[in-house]
Scaffold this active site. Structure first.
Site, PDB file in Angstrom:
ATOM      1  N   GLY A  70     -14.285 -46.869  16.810  1.00 50.39           N
ATOM      2  CA  GLY A  70     -15.715 -47.127  16.661  1.00 50.39           C
ATOM      3  C   GLY A  70     -16.524 -46.486  17.785  1.00 50.39           C
ATOM      4  N   ARG A  95     -16.804 -60.152  20.312  1.00 49.47           N
ATOM      5  CA  ARG A  95     -17.356 -61.044  21.345  1.00 49.47           C
ATOM      6  C   ARG A  95     -18.615 -61.773  20.890  1.00 49.47           C
ATOM      7  NH1 ARG A  95     -14.819 -59.456  26.281  1.00 49.47           N
ATOM      8  NH2 ARG A  95     -13.653 -57.583  25.810  1.00 49.47           N
ATOM      9  N   GLY A 145      -7.574 -56.944  16.677  1.00 46.98           N
ATOM     10  CA  GLY A 145      -7.782 -58.097  15.802  1.00 46.98           C
ATOM     11  C   GLY A 145      -9.184 -58.648  15.902  1.00 46.98           C
ATOM     12  N   HIS A 153     -14.717 -53.030  11.972  1.00 52.52           N
ATOM     13  CA  HIS A 153     -13.331 -52.592  11.763  1.00 52.52           C
ATOM     14  C   HIS A 153     -13.122 -52.174  10.308  1.00 52.52           C
ATOM     15  CE1 HIS A 153     -12.782 -55.462  15.231  1.00 52.52           C
ATOM     16  NE2 HIS A 153     -12.143 -54.401  15.683  1.00 52.52           N
TER      17      HIS A 153
END
Ligand code: PAF
Length: 277
Positions: free
Chosen positions: A145, A185, A29, A35
């Protein structure tokens, strides 16, 4: 886009795709453009795209890190739907790790250095949950990724070793305009830290250039580390030049090598990597 929560609902939803190819994009998420690039690539490679959303507690070696991990399922579901994802699997922790759950997958070798050293148990958690996700969905292809480069190498090793019947695809890191790798982050950085953060990619790019120009990895990684410390990073967990498959350190330019780094800016730990061409 349909959302399912249990493996039974998942199997039922996937039964409709019996003659179609399926791609899985596993996520925790807090979705960003990186993403969505995985979803776009998944759509190019398969008829149906499934995304999983599961903040996996077993891969966090630091409890505080798990607690402050950003969570917003409604926002993520909207982004996935807009990107053309067909099915969202958002299981609960109890569903993935029911009472008496007792199995851990550990990928020796490639998981041991770097992130493995600084985040004990992290890759056991990643390998175990990714195996569960892959075996639950049984996609034709699963996409990850390249930003988490060691994670990708660990998953590739596990898929080969366990004969997991799907292709594992790495997708290039998506970056902000100033070069900072997209990461959930990044939202935790203060404005001052955010301004310093692109230096990580700059240092890795210069390091990659120095090594491809013939510099020794030892001296070039040392000066990249010194520069990061000078620019306000610290501690610097590692800066290294490694083989792209085994993640073992190498001393001089070799095809397929990668420079990798992890360093803190305040409380936020950033990782990045660059191919050495
Ligand atoms: O890269 C991530 O987001 C996670 O490590 C993954 C692969 C979804 C496993 O929890």
């Amino acid at each position: 886009m349909q959302t399912v929560r249990t493996s039974e609902e998942l199997t039922e939803a996937l039964a409709e795709t019996i003659r179609q190819s399926v791609a899985l994009v596993p996520t925790m998420g807090a979705l960003h453009a990186g993403h969505l690039a995985l979803i776009a690539e998944a759509k190019r490679r398969a008829d149906k795209v499934v995304a999983s959303l599961f903040v996996n507690p077993t891969q966090f070696n630091d409890k505080a890190d798990l607690e402050r991990y950003p969570r917003n399922e409604a926002d993520d579901a909207r982004k996935l739907r807009d990107a053309g994802c067909d099915l969202l699997w958002a299981p609960s922790v109890e569903h993935i790790y029911p009472q008496n759950f007792a199995t851990t997958i550990r990928v020796a070798g490639v998981s041991e250095r770097w992130e493995g050293e600084h985040r004990p148990g992290h890759f056991d958690g990643v390998a175990t949950v990714v195996a569960k996700l892959l075996l639950s969905v049984l996609p034709d292809v699963a996409l990850f990724g390249e930003k988490d480069f060691q994670q990708l190498a660990v998953i590739r090793r596990m898929a080969v070793d366990l004969n997991l019947p799907m292709e594992i695809v790495g997708v290039a890191t998506v970056r902000e305009n100033d070069g900072l790798a997209m990461s959930s982050r990044n939202a935790l950085l203060s404005p001052k830290e955010r301004a310093k953060a692109p230096s990580l990619f700059q240092q890795l790019s210069e390091l990659a250039e120095a090594i491809s120009g013939g510099s020794s990895a030892d001296s070039a990684t040392k000066s990249a580390t010194d520069n990061l410390l000078r620019y306000g990073f610290g501690p610097v967990d590692y800066v290294a030049y490694v083989d792209g498959q085994t993640l073992e350190p190498i001393g001089k330019y070799r095809e397929g090598g990668r420079v990798i780094a992890a360093a803190f800016l305040g409380n936020v730990r950033l990782i990045d990597n660059v191919a050495v061409k």
